[in-house]
Design an enzyme around this catalytic site. Structure first.
Site, PDB file in Angstrom:
ATOM      1  N   SER A 146      31.271  57.213  45.673  1.00  0.00           N
ATOM      2  CA  SER A 146      30.873  58.188  44.660  1.00  0.00           C
ATOM      3  C   SER A 146      29.446  58.636  44.937  1.00  0.00           C
ATOM      4  CB  SER A 146      30.947  57.564  43.262  1.00  0.00           C
ATOM      5  OG  SER A 146      30.327  58.388  42.288  1.00  0.00           O
ATOM      6  N   TYR A 159      28.877  50.729  37.425  1.00  0.00           N
ATOM      7  CA  TYR A 159      29.606  51.636  38.313  1.00  0.00           C
ATOM      8  C   TYR A 159      28.714  52.071  39.479  1.00  0.00           C
ATOM      9  CZ  TYR A 159      32.304  55.704  39.850  1.00  0.00           C
ATOM     10  OH  TYR A 159      33.006  56.620  40.599  1.00  0.00           O
ATOM     11  N   SER A 162      28.312  49.290  41.897  1.00  0.00           N
ATOM     12  CA  SER A 162      29.520  49.041  42.693  1.00  0.00           C
ATOM     13  C   SER A 162      29.667  50.060  43.815  1.00  0.00           C
ATOM     14  CB  SER A 162      30.755  49.048  41.788  1.00  0.00           C
ATOM     15  OG  SER A 162      31.103  50.347  41.359  1.00  0.00           O
ATOM     16  N   LYS A 163      29.331  51.307  43.551  1.00  0.00           N
ATOM     17  CA  LYS A 163      29.483  52.335  44.571  1.00  0.00           C
ATOM     18  C   LYS A 163      28.378  52.251  45.631  1.00  0.00           C
ATOM     19  CE  LYS A 163      33.322  53.903  43.050  1.00  0.00           C
ATOM     20  NZ  LYS A 163      34.565  53.628  43.805  1.00  0.00           N
TER      21      LYS A 163
END
Length: 264
Positions: A146, A159, A162-163
């Protein structure tokens, strides 16, 4: 169909195939003649996607390998079923992932563990199990990351973390496997029209407001379409990208290059 996206006959495992980018990628690969194995947790949606893939792929039924990839036994079973059925694996598309909303004040450890287990740990483990088979075919891996791996957000802390991990995972594994002729890349979408934001808790009004903001934060002035990401995945997985590895490719309308201010 353009030769640049040629995937005919390649045995391809796509995770997260029951919705969103994973589903769109599955349909495109079917159209391109790939031999598909589809993973997802929503079995009913996965069956619908399999029928759609068969209808647009000349009637060839994908192999369904449903299950939760945070479970280690499921990961091993998925890969075993693919090798038993097809005898090889050419392409792995790691598309499964979730989004949660919240920063350090509102994201508890349970949320952290859930996101990191799905978005990072399961990708690590599945890739690890697939690698010996990909080495045999000199295959390729495409991870769905992302723009949030490169751009920060005060409201999507876990998030974003994690990306960022997936971006670094992509580069490190690419360097490790390059001598064995296995290519590893990722796509880094900006906002794309999927259900991921609603599943993270946005209601219709919040989602509409969010999409209006996307018209500002994406220099091209809009959110992206699933097919625009799918085509990039197909390119990176194909022989047309044979000299491309360790790339985190932005598919974000220029958002990754924009300073975090409305004046730029």
């Amino acid at each position: 169909m353009s030769i640049w996206y040629l995937s005919t006959g390649k045995v391809t495992l796509i995770t997260g195939a029951s919705s969103g980018i994973g589903a769109g990628t599955s349909v495109l690969f079917a159209q391109l003649g790939a031999i598909l194995a589809l993973n997802g947790r929503d079995v009913e949606n996965l069956k619908k996607m399999a029928k759609e893939c068969a209808d647009c792929g000349g009637g060839t039924e994908p192999l369904l390998v449903p299950g939760d990839l945070t479970d280690e036994d499921t990961v091993k079973r998925v890969v075993e079923e693919i090798i038993t059925r097809f005898g090889r694996l050419d392409v792995l598309v790691n598309s499964a992932g979730i989004l949660t909303i919240g920063g350090i004040e509102k994201s508890d450890l349970a949320t952290f563990d859930r996101v990191m287990n799905i978005n990072v740990r399961s990708v690590y483990h599945l890739t690890q199990v697939c690698v010996p088979h990909l080495i045999k075919t000199k295959g390729s891996i495409v991870n769905v990351s992302s723009v949030n791996g490169q751009r920060s957000s005060a409201t999507a802390l876990v998030y974003c973390m994690s990306k960022s991990a997936i971006d670094q995972f992509t580069r490190c594994v690419a360097l490790e496997l390059a001598p064995k002729q296995v290519r590893v890349n990722s796509v880094c979408p900006g906002t794309v029209f999927t259900e991921i934001h609603k599943r993270a808790g946005m209601d219709e009004e919040q989602y509409a407001t969010f999409l209006k903001a996307c018209n500002v934060c994406h220099p091209l002035g809009r959110a992206g379409e699933v097919d625009e990401v799918a085509r990039s995945i197909a390119f990176l997985a194909s022989d047309a990208a044979s000299f491309i590895t360790a790339v985190n490719l932005p598919i974000d309308g220029g958002r990754h290059a924009k300073a975090p201010t409305l004046l730029n």
